[in-house]
Design an enzyme around this catalytic site. Sequence first.
Site, PDB file in Angstrom:
ATOM      1  N   TYR A 257     -11.993  18.161  19.352  1.00  0.00           N
ATOM      2  CA  TYR A 257     -10.705  17.550  19.000  1.00  0.00           C
ATOM      3  C   TYR A 257     -10.772  16.841  17.657  1.00  0.00           C
ATOM      4  O   TYR A 257      -9.794  16.793  16.925  1.00  0.00           O
ATOM      5  CB  TYR A 257     -10.216  16.617  20.116  1.00  0.00           C
ATOM      6  CG  TYR A 257      -9.616  17.433  21.217  1.00  0.00           C
ATOM      7  CD1 TYR A 257      -8.300  17.888  21.137  1.00  0.00           C
ATOM      8  CD2 TYR A 257     -10.373  17.830  22.308  1.00  0.00           C
ATOM      9  CE1 TYR A 257      -7.759  18.691  22.104  1.00  0.00           C
ATOM     10  CE2 TYR A 257      -9.843  18.639  23.294  1.00  0.00           C
ATOM     11  CZ  TYR A 257      -8.529  19.066  23.197  1.00  0.00           C
ATOM     12  OH  TYR A 257      -7.994  19.877  24.147  1.00  0.00           O
TER      13      TYR A 257
ATOM     14  N   GLU B 264       0.825  -1.211   0.000  1.00  0.00           N
ATOM     15  CA  GLU B 264       0.000   0.000   0.000  1.00  0.00           C
ATOM     16  C   GLU B 264       0.866   1.272   0.000  1.00  0.00           C
ATOM     17  O   GLU B 264       0.372   2.368   0.287  1.00  0.00           O
ATOM     18  CB  GLU B 264      -0.958  -0.030   1.188  1.00  0.00           C
ATOM     19  CG  GLU B 264      -1.979  -1.161   1.037  1.00  0.00           C
ATOM     20  CD  GLU B 264      -3.030  -1.192   2.114  1.00  0.00           C
ATOM     21  OE1 GLU B 264      -2.657  -1.271   3.306  1.00  0.00           O
ATOM     22  OE2 GLU B 264      -4.224  -1.123   1.784  1.00  0.00           O
TER      23      GLU B 264
HETATM   24 ZN   LIG Z   1      -5.327  -0.989   3.489  1.00  0.00          ZN
END
Ligand SMILES: [Zn+2]
Length: 214
Positions: free
Chosen positions: A123, A77
């Site tokens: 936040y 990835e």
């Molecule tokens: Zn992934």
Amino acid sequence: MSVHDESTLREQISSLGKSLFDRGLTMGASGNISVRLDDGGWLMTPTNACLGRLDPARISRLDGQGQWLDGDKPTKEQFLHMAMYAERPQSGAIVHLHSTHSVAVSCLPGVDPCDCIPPLTAYYVMRVGKLPLVPYHVPGDPKLGDAVRGLAGQHSAVLLANHGPVVAGKNLEAAVYATEELEETAKLFLLLRGENPRALTEEQVAELQRRFPA
Ligand SMILES: [Zn+2]
């Protein structure tokens, strides 16, 4: 020791990876982490590595073009990280997880593809902001990188449909904190579904953006 020191960064990737794994934010060999180095290259977690058991010495090192230099082979990835960095010179680190609540939101019908989770807390607004949904692509499809790149200039975090979040930060700690904030807010969103929760108003969001610019 400087936080930019490479061996310090290797230790930090390993310890924060273990922390994410130990708390169930990532499972098996899913999820990956990268950090930009001072020389323009990157450190990146290896392919098929469990974030809970990273060996700092075997973390992949890439050059400024993203070519693998040494360490184990980088995650498949990698292209998701490179797509974000290409549009975000201000970002020093990226975390990508298949964290359960964020993935759950990415599978829901009717989420706003321009902003998947309402501004439930201050936040969340400060650390994540608007979260666009990237349409589903088969893992490794280069079109997924193009889709991420198209959004990364305007967004420090994107949510890949039926897959998970990709989150950038100015450094690794910031990227991890933002990923945690996103996962917890996804959990809140799911807890509150059907309850018509009161989100922050546009004025409240604008005030946060004014006081705490990204
Ligand atoms: Zn992934």
